[in-house]
Scaffold this active site. Sequence first.
Site, short mmCIF file in Angstrom:
data_model
loop_
_atom_site.label_atom_id
_atom_site.label_comp_id
_atom_site.label_asym_id
_atom_site.label_seq_id
_atom_site.Cartn_x
_atom_site.Cartn_y
_atom_site.Cartn_z
N LYS A 1 -11.19 40.91 -37.81
CA LYS A 1 -10.48 41.87 -38.64
C LYS A 1 -9.71 41.23 -39.79
O LYS A 1 -9.60 41.82 -40.86
CB LYS A 1 -9.56 42.76 -37.80
CG LYS A 1 -8.62 42.05 -36.85
CD LYS A 1 -7.89 43.06 -35.97
CE LYS A 1 -7.09 42.36 -34.87
NZ LYS A 1 -7.97 41.81 -33.80
N THR A 2 -9.16 40.03 -39.57
CA THR A 2 -8.43 39.37 -40.67
C THR A 2 -9.37 39.05 -41.82
O THR A 2 -9.11 39.40 -42.98
CB THR A 2 -7.77 38.07 -40.18
OG1 THR A 2 -6.84 38.38 -39.13
CG2 THR A 2 -7.01 37.38 -41.31
N GLU B 1 -4.84 45.26 -41.93
CA GLU B 1 -5.44 44.74 -40.72
C GLU B 1 -4.75 45.42 -39.54
O GLU B 1 -3.55 45.26 -39.34
CB GLU B 1 -5.26 43.22 -40.64
CG GLU B 1 -5.78 42.63 -39.36
CD GLU B 1 -5.48 41.16 -39.20
OE1 GLU B 1 -5.55 40.66 -38.05
OE2 GLU B 1 -5.18 40.50 -40.20
#
Length: 487
Positions: free
Chosen positions: A126-127, A170
């Site tokens: 996700k980052t 995020e």
Amino acid sequence: MTLLQPQPIPALADLGRVHFIAVGGAGMSGVASAYLAKGLHVSGCDQSDSEAMAELARQGAEVWIGHDPHHLATADSVVVSTAIRADNPEVVEAHRLGLPVLHRSVALSALMEGYEVVSVAGTHGKTTTTAMCVAGLQAAGEDPSYVVGGTLVGTQTGSHIGLGPRFLVEADESDGSFRQYPTRIVVITSVDVDHLDNWGDPRSYAQGFDDFASAESVALVIVDADNPGARSLGQSLVTRGRPVMTYGQSETSDVRLTDIVLDGGTSQAVVTYQDWSATLTINLPGLHNLHNACAALCLGLAIGADSHGFLTGLAGFRGTARRFQRLGQSHQILVVDDYAHHPTEVAATVDAARLVAGKGRVIICFQPHLFSRTLQFADAFGAVLAGADEVVVVDIYPAREDPIPGVTGALVAQAVAAHSGHVTYVPLLDDAVDAVVGLARPGDVVLTVGAGSVTNLGPQILASLEAREPKAGTAVLEPPVPADQED
């Protein structure tokens, strides 16, 4: 620890002077920086100094080292993360003074009023995917606001308040934070089993993603069709009449990756969507990063962003801190730092390192993260780490947890050996540099891997390698500049 439940979103104007506890963390510092950009008075503290603390001070925040109730003397509200314990002296003082104590996710939500919110979630990736969305949108001519749980290489920041209509975040699932945000578009990279210390069991964990993706505010969900958990979620949403866009190598994907080429530090694929097709190229290694880039591209296609510009942004993307971050080279030995702390992530990191190493070896210094995760996944960690040529395992980074009797890094080291890997167990982190440097030789890729303090070893390993005399008979050539460090 109990899961966070969505809370009412306060107005920024009502928060007054905001104090952030543990402000130096990757996630918290980004929110604090965004508050400064919005014109709020910000103060904060952390256990130790860091570049993030220094940068916040340069931006105008009041920062202190250590936790002291006196830091709240002028505060009107306080922001904490899940990692902050209830007996923290500043938390105790905030309650004594009657100050509102907001979780980071609530404070972040307060920034989103008036924006179309894009939340990027998933057990892994996700980052990087959030940062790729930012890079693509910026290259396509937008100026999105964003808060990412990591520093973007090149910009040296993890947040920005832009002039565009979108806010990218995020969205962390570990404590239920992702359900807090007023999300319009959801991107889900993966749904695997993790964070059972909070969620209890795999079914509850998966249900958390379902609750997040099926919220009333959500207009589109983008999921990876090649990840079983994400695919199952997407199929369930479709049966309930919710709009879903899928991506991946699967023939049924709406946005499909084909003709994949993984060449060292560069990855490429043909991406096809309806009657449109183009070549997607990124300067990052590994199939997982192609999937991350495709997820970001899906966002661009869904909102009608300039596709050529978006692809250009992805091609120029230089990564985020601690996500296969090349720290430097010495004596033809490349040192990389990576945040991987789940078996699936470690496996992807090992595969990427193998691509970069070519004929060289892969050496990993691994620090397990959390006692509960180590107990649950010790054998799985051993299986994937055994894919490296040499493994140095140090003891567990506890983060927010208290020790579990009998659970140490030795469990992982034993599992590596059980899977026929070459492993050295070095309990003390301070002793790991010598162990790693003693193993390394020209052509190797050395990685520090984990979500904790192992990241501090990378620069120390480089310095020790630099001081080391080349082995007799070894010709040391000037190494090439890594692709992501070229001008």
